[in-house]
Design a protein around this motif. Structure first.
Motif, short mmCIF file in Angstrom:
data_model
loop_
_atom_site.label_atom_id
_atom_site.label_comp_id
_atom_site.label_asym_id
_atom_site.label_seq_id
_atom_site.Cartn_x
_atom_site.Cartn_y
_atom_site.Cartn_z
N GLU A 814 14.75 64.30 17.63
CA GLU A 814 14.69 65.40 17.99
C GLU A 814 15.40 64.87 19.86
O GLU A 814 16.73 64.90 20.06
N LYS A 815 14.73 64.98 20.94
CA LYS A 815 15.43 64.08 21.66
C LYS A 815 15.30 63.49 21.99
O LYS A 815 16.23 62.98 23.05
N ALA A 816 14.92 61.98 21.39
CA ALA A 816 15.75 60.38 21.44
C ALA A 816 17.34 61.28 21.18
O ALA A 816 17.53 60.54 21.55
N GLU A 820 20.05 60.12 23.39
CA GLU A 820 21.57 58.87 23.26
C GLU A 820 23.24 59.47 23.31
O GLU A 820 23.72 59.08 23.86
N GLU A 821 22.84 60.84 23.11
CA GLU A 821 23.55 61.36 23.02
C GLU A 821 24.67 61.88 24.24
O GLU A 821 25.98 61.97 25.02
N GLU A 826 28.04 60.99 29.00
CA GLU A 826 28.23 60.54 30.11
C GLU A 826 28.92 59.37 30.45
O GLU A 826 29.94 59.72 31.62
N GLY A 827 29.23 58.48 29.57
CA GLY A 827 29.97 56.97 30.35
C GLY A 827 30.94 58.04 30.10
O GLY A 827 32.43 57.12 30.51
N PHE A 828 31.09 58.13 28.48
CA PHE A 828 32.97 58.96 28.51
C PHE A 828 33.63 59.58 29.42
O PHE A 828 35.25 59.57 29.91
N LEU A 829 32.87 60.66 30.35
CA LEU A 829 33.12 61.11 31.50
C LEU A 829 33.64 60.24 32.61
O LEU A 829 34.30 60.35 33.42
N LYS A 863 30.03 69.46 27.38
CA LYS A 863 28.75 69.32 26.08
C LYS A 863 28.24 68.76 26.66
O LYS A 863 26.62 69.22 25.91
N MET A 864 28.02 68.48 28.12
CA MET A 864 26.64 67.85 28.59
C MET A 864 25.69 68.87 28.85
O MET A 864 24.52 68.66 29.19
#
Length: 874
Positions: A814-816, A820-821, A826-829, A863-864
């Protein structure tokens, strides 16, 4: 009553259509109710059902069934059109197969064959419409050559003639060489076609010089009466007063001068052929030129065609080009794109031809029709942009050529008693004609000595009276039916007959009843395939509507047609949409089977059911309001889509699950009663679109007598909408969907109860908590004041929801996933913030675009935050 496990459209459709017919639900007579009237655009008696008919008649049936449910006295008048050119062509072809030529028969004998053909084929399309579910008043079926309809046509012709609006004269007309009849301007389609420009030398009489003309039709050289030059064209001053010699014919013709000649086109010298060009005819009359008609009625050349006599015009074009080349008269040939008039019915190139024909003056007839649509808006067009098309045609209209050189149709009520152009009278019968001719001549004229004009009237001259004549309003203008049903309400038709039919019915309405024929005109789009090609048998891209109904059921096809039909736009038809319609039928049927399968008990009503019923009532009213608004704008497909979503999503997928009893448990009687009431309301709004399955379910809910059939039930009334309740459910449904998504993603069985806690920052209503608990299968659903550690979380707006982790979840996995999400978000932001930090973008982009980007930024930040909190709790 046991229900079939699978819905059977074929069996259902036959059963209920017969039931409706037996109980005479479609028939209308004047009463104290408000009328709602539609007249069918009468299909050609030659026709069979095609996709355009399917669309047009489905929409009409939707409107008429809805009006019936709304308490109107609904009257839908069906019928067929005698279709002069099309039917005569079919009969002539049939006779040829039998070795009989039309010319070998008398008019009466030919008409016997035409009537036999009509009686055999004429009713096919109407029978096919019954399979579609069309709820026409079949007792009122009309045919444009019925006795009363024919009497109406004759009466109107005589009336217009006596008013000075109909006249006979030699005019240049559009001639169809295949059908051997004239056509009105509206029956001619101008198409860009590749051709050639032929440069031909004419000798100048008495000199060794030549002049060169350019023509697209070298075969018409044989009909030339003059050469014309522009008096201001200095190139040709030497030709003034001279004469030219027509090649091949060797006729001497004058060289005339007129500013009409375009000095820029071709060579600047124009050949003038008054018999075969409208503009040349005007020049010919102005300069008193000879008129030389070189064509027979079939566009072969006559004796003026010299050695080409009897040959077709296109054959002659090739042969005369070679002869011109041989004698040294052909200078050159250049490819040339030009507009060519073709017959709308037979598709052949039309010929301009001078002929004695009957015309209707249009100048005064159009005035009230223009005013009604464009100024007073007594008649509304949907979509409105057709107003411009209508205006353009009416403001540029020419007199209507109403005579046709055909035998099948309404024979012109004019009688000739001599050889002169004006030696005729217009009358109702030969006897009356003889009397009028005697009065006109001042001496007795015998019945035997007069002959009726052999020509028939243009088909549209009968169908322009359709909304009046179907109620016998021409012959008996004050009869009870015309007074009650006229003006009609809605006309549903294709934009391709806006001139042929729609505008002319408006002319007739104001001329013969001094009022509009209808209030609204809904123009359907043209049915096209997925490649945007018009559907036609010749292209092989048009499915057989009967086969479609066999495969998907009439309801399925009706839905399929309407789902692809935006108001006034072309319909991009795909068979998959009919499959979607059939699937919708199955969904509705299965939902009903679920309801009928519940055991009902006298037990307390759960809170979840109470709120679910209140919500669905509010949602139903909201959708009903949308549907009413769509119908007002004739957005029929949008109305269907609203109902489709209501029944598929809100009723079947959400509501039934919200009130469904636990496995093998009964449902309380209060909830069951409400469910049936809501189902019945669904069926009422669905019935106009899907009449068969809705009646089938209605009749299976309980035993009903004919006065309780769905087709004549009362349509649901519009009430106020509880928007708060609708909004609260939308919020709750997001919560339920998120819980279910987590269950699915984490492989938590839907049978296992889980706990959910909510950090309620938005202070949302708790009305739907019982629903969330039931549909999420929660053992606990509580509000907390701080975040829950070691829990999965999600957000819905400002609320944060926590599902405590138990041993069934792989924490590391779940942590992985969350990491990843988070990295992706962060990249999208960064990409969004980079855009927003670009001054050029911010200064030049529309405000809405900037707002969208800022919303993306806010959503990504929220979301972050949630993802980081989830990671921390793990």
């Amino acid at each position: 009553m046991s229900l079939a496990s699978k819905y059977n459209p074929k069996e259902t459709e036959t059963k209920w259509y017969n039931y409706w017919m037996e109980n005479n639900y479609f028939h209308s007579t004047p009463n104290d109710k408000k009328p709602y009237t539609i007249v069918i655009p009468p299909p050609n008696v030659t026709g069979v059902l095609h996709m355009g008919h399917m669309l047009n008649n489905t929409i009409q049936d939707v409107l008429i069934r809805r009006a019936r449910l709304k308490g109107f006295n609904a009257c839908w008048v069906p019928g067929t059109d005698h279709a002069s050119i099309a039917t005569e062509a079919k009969v002539v072809a049939k006779l040829k197969e039998e070795g009989i030529e039309k010319t070998d028969l008398t008019r009466d004998d030919f008409l016997k064959h035409a009537w036999n053909w009509t009686h055999k084929h004429g009713g096919i399309i109407l029978e096919q419409l019954k399979k579609l579910g069309a709820s026409c008043d079949w007792e009122r079926t009309k045919f444009t050559m019925d006795e009363t309809m024919s009497e109406s046509v004759t009466k109107v012709f005589i009336d217009l003639y006596n008013k000075g609006l109909i006249y006979r004269g030699y005019r240049m007309v559009n001639w169809d060489p295949s059908a051997k009849t004239t056509l009105s301007d509206e029956e001619v389609i101008f198409e860009e076609k590749p051709g050639n420009l032929y440069y031909v030398n004419y000798k100048i009489e008495g000199t060794n010089g030549v002049l060169t003309i350019a023509t697209t039709r070298p075969e018409t050289i044989l009909g030339d009466s003059a050469i014309c030059i522009n008096p201001n064209d200095k190139r040709f001053t030497h030709l003034k007063g001279k004469k030219a010699i027509v090649p091949i014919a060797n006729r001497v013709i004058p060289i005339i001068e007129d500013e009409y000649v375009d000095v820029e086109f071709g060579t600047g010298c124009l050949k003038v052929t008054p018999a075969h060009d409208p503009n040349d005819k005007i020049l010919g009359e102005k300069h008193q030129l000879e008129v030389i008609d070189i064509f027979n009625d079939d566009a072969s050349l006559n004796s003026y065609g010299l050695h080409y006599q009897g040959k077709d015009r296109f054959v002659v074009r090739k042969e005369i080009t070679k002869e011109l080349e041989t004698i040294g008269a052909l200078v050159k040939v250049e490819p040339y794109m030009h507009k060519v008039g073709t017959s709308e019915r037979t598709k052949v190139d039309i010929e301009p031809k001078i002929s004695a024909q009957w015309f209707l003056k249009m100048e005064d007839l159009v005035k009230p029709a223009l005013k009604a649509v464009l100024e007073d808006e007594e008649i509304k067009f949907f979509p409105k942009h057709y107003n411009n098309t209508y205006r353009h045609w009416l403001e540029n209209i020419r007199d209507w050529n109403i005579s046709r050189q055909l035998w099948w149709g309404h024979q012109i009520p004019a009688y000739f008693y001599g050889d002169g152009v004006n030696d005729f009278v217009v009358a109702n019968s030969k006897e009356e004609a003889a009397k009028l001719a005697s009065e006109k001549l001042g001496k007795p004229v015998s019945i035997e000595s007069i002959q009726q004009d052999p020509d028939a009237l243009d088909t549209w001259f009968s169908s322009w009276l359709w909304p009046i004549s179907v109620f016998d309003g021409i012959n008996h203008p004050n009869n009870k039916e015309i007074e009650y049903y006229y003006p009609t309400n809605d006309l549903v038709t294709g934009p391709d007959i806006i001139f042929f039919w729609v505008a002319r019915m408006i002319f007739a309405g104001y001329e013969f009843r001094n009022e509009k024929p209808f209030s609204n005109v809904y123009f359907t789009g043209i049915v096209r395939d997925s490649k945007r090609r018009k559907m036609s048998k010749s292209l092989g891209n048009s499915p057989d509507p009967i086969e479609l109904m066999e495969k998907y059921g009439a309801d399925g096809v009706r839905v399929g047609m309407l789902l692809s039909s935006a108001a006034g736009n072309d319909l991009l038809f795909e068979e998959d949409l009919c499959a979607q319609g059939r699937n919708f039928s199955n969904k509705i049927w299965n939902s009903f089977r679920l309801i009928k399968g519940w055991e009902v008990a006298d037990i307390p009503q759960p809170e979840s059911a109470k709120i679910a019923i209140a919500w669905y009532k509010a949602k139903f009213q909201k959708v009903l309001k949308e549907v009413e608004s769509s119908f007002e704008q004739y957005r029929i497909s949008e109305a269907l889509m609203s109902i489709y979503k209501l029944i598929w999503d809100d009723f079947s997928s959400w509501f039934l699950e919200m009130i469904k009893p636990a496995y093998q448990q009964p449902i309380d009687s209060k909830t069951f009663k409400a469910v049936i009431e809501l189902l019945e309301n669904n069926l009422k709004v669905l019935h106009p679109f899907m009449p068969f399955i809705s009646e089938e379910i209605w009749q299976n809910i309980e035993s009903r007598n004919p006065s309780e059939a769905l087709i004549i039930a009362a349509y649901p009334k519009l009430n106020s909408v509880d928007e708060t309740l609708v909004g609260e459910f939308n919020f709750a449904s997001e919560v339920i969907s998120e819980i279910r998504a987590i269950r699915k993603e984490k492989n938590i069985s839907f049978k296992d109860k889980i706990e959910v806690f909510v950090l309620n920052n938005e202070n949302t209503s708790q009305n739907f908590d019982a629903i969330i608990q039931k549909m999420g299968n929660l053992s606990k659903f509580e509000i907390v004041s701080k975040k829950i550690e070691s829990a999965l979380s999600f957000r819905v707006k400002a609320n944060e929801y926590f599902i405590p982790i138990n041993s069934t979840i792989d924490v590391e996995e779940e942590k992985a996933k969350l990491t990843e999400e988070l990295k992706y978000t962060e990249g999208f932001l960064k990409s969004v913030q980079k855009k927003l930090s670009n001054e050029r973008f911010v200064n030049n982009a529309p405000e809405q675009v900037i707002l969208n980007e800022r919303k993306k930024e806010a959503d990504a930040l929220a979301k972050m935050e949630t993802l980081k909190a989830s990671l921390k709790s793990l």
